[in-house]
Scaffold this motif. Structure first.
Motif, PDB file in Angstrom:
ATOM      1  N   ASN A 181       0.825  -1.207   0.000  1.00  0.00           N
ATOM      2  CA  ASN A 181       0.000   0.000   0.000  1.00  0.00           C
ATOM      3  C   ASN A 181       0.865   1.265   0.000  1.00  0.00           C
ATOM      4  O   ASN A 181       0.403   2.347   0.345  1.00  0.00           O
ATOM      5  N   LYS A 182       2.117   1.122  -0.404  1.00  0.00           N
ATOM      6  CA  LYS A 182       3.023   2.270  -0.441  1.00  0.00           C
ATOM      7  C   LYS A 182       2.468   3.333  -1.379  1.00  0.00           C
ATOM      8  O   LYS A 182       2.144   3.064  -2.539  1.00  0.00           O
ATOM      9  N   GLY A 183       2.332   4.531  -0.861  1.00  0.00           N
ATOM     10  CA  GLY A 183       1.778   5.603  -1.665  1.00  0.00           C
ATOM     11  C   GLY A 183       0.286   5.460  -1.881  1.00  0.00           C
ATOM     12  O   GLY A 183      -0.284   6.100  -2.774  1.00  0.00           O
ATOM     13  N   LYS A 185      -1.206   2.869  -3.065  1.00  0.00           N
ATOM     14  CA  LYS A 185      -1.412   2.225  -4.367  1.00  0.00           C
ATOM     15  C   LYS A 185      -1.801   0.741  -4.245  1.00  0.00           C
ATOM     16  O   LYS A 185      -1.457  -0.052  -5.114  1.00  0.00           O
ATOM     17  N   TRP A 186      -2.540   0.381  -3.193  1.00  0.00           N
ATOM     18  CA  TRP A 186      -2.937  -1.018  -3.029  1.00  0.00           C
ATOM     19  C   TRP A 186      -3.779  -1.511  -4.204  1.00  0.00           C
ATOM     20  O   TRP A 186      -3.732  -2.694  -4.563  1.00  0.00           O
ATOM     21  N   TYR A 187      -4.539  -0.609  -4.810  1.00  0.00           N
ATOM     22  CA  TYR A 187      -5.425  -0.993  -5.916  1.00  0.00           C
ATOM     23  C   TYR A 187      -4.632  -1.348  -7.181  1.00  0.00           C
ATOM     24  O   TYR A 187      -5.187  -1.918  -8.130  1.00  0.00           O
ATOM     25  N   ILE A 188      -3.353  -1.019  -7.187  1.00  0.00           N
ATOM     26  CA  ILE A 188      -2.484  -1.413  -8.293  1.00  0.00           C
ATOM     27  C   ILE A 188      -1.737  -2.695  -7.943  1.00  0.00           C
ATOM     28  O   ILE A 188      -1.688  -3.634  -8.736  1.00  0.00           O
ATOM     29  N   SER A 189      -1.174  -2.734  -6.742  1.00  0.00           N
ATOM     30  CA  SER A 189      -0.379  -3.893  -6.339  1.00  0.00           C
ATOM     31  C   SER A 189      -1.223  -5.159  -6.213  1.00  0.00           C
ATOM     32  O   SER A 189      -0.760  -6.255  -6.543  1.00  0.00           O
TER      33      SER A 189
END
Length: 212
Positions: A181-183, A185-189
């Motif tokens: 969830n860095k930044g 951006k969990w929806y990308i990872s």
């Protein structure tokens, strides 16, 4: 007969090394990026995936032993699919470590392969994937089984999301130790990890079937 022996050796090593690694968390604590003790080790997908693979390998050992009287390796499709699921899980562990975690490790790339982490991040995944592809060939399996291989990743992803994003470390949840969830951006990872899992499973089935 040779492949059955190599499969047996691989499965036995996977089981023994995983047992040793898990017990080590209770005796001396973890290594590399998993410097925790006791049951806290089960928060890591690395540990969970290795345990899953060790169980699948233990099942395969039964058929390795039974196969000695048959002159060659033989196992039912369900056992092969179970091994596929385990090999895919540790394969994901290996791929995430070498491509996403180790390159950004504070103490250097190879610091994530120290102590028992060498077994769980590298040796067990390699043994699991090679044995499934080369030593446990003979029976082809369908690509529909990719769906089964996705289950451990999806379950862990849901748990990780709940413990990190919903509960949070301040309320007894987990910190974002994988940095997914860095930044924000969990929806990308999240989809990237699921896609990586599917690709690993696809390649394992492809190579297993070619060898078969």
């Amino acid at each position: 007969m040779l492949f059955n022996i190599l499969s047996l050796v691989s499965n036995a090593l996977i089981f023994v090394l995983t047992a040793y690694s898990v017990i080590s968390f209770y005796i001396k604590g973890g290594d590399a990026n998993m410097k925790v003790r006791n049951e806290k080790c089960f928060e890591y997908f690395t540990v969970d995936s290795n345990i899953l693979c060790a169980i699948a390998s233990a099942v395969m050992i039964v058929f390795n032993i039974m196969s000695f009287s048959k002159g060659g390796f033989m196992a039912p499709v369900w056992a092969l699919v179970f091994k596929l699921v385990g090999a895919t899980a540790v394969g994901l562990t290996f791929l995430v470590v070498v491509t996403m975690l180790a390159p950004f490790a504070e103490k250097g790339y190879f610091s994530l392969f120290e102590g028992t982490s060498f077994f769980m991040h590298f040796l067990t995944p390699v043994l699991a994937m090679l044995s499934f592809i080369l030593f446990e060939s003979g029976t082809k399996i369908g690509y529909i089984n990719i769906l089964f291989a996705l289950i451990p990743t999806i379950i862990y992803a849901v748990v990780y999301f709940v413990m990190v994003m919903i509960v949070g470390e301040d309320k007894g949840g987990w910190n974002d130790f994988y940095g997914f969830n860095k930044g924000g951006k969990w929806y990308i990872s999240a989809p990237v990890i699921v896609i990586m899992t599917a690709l690993i499973s696809f390649v394992l089935i492809l190579l297993h079937n070619v060898a078969s």
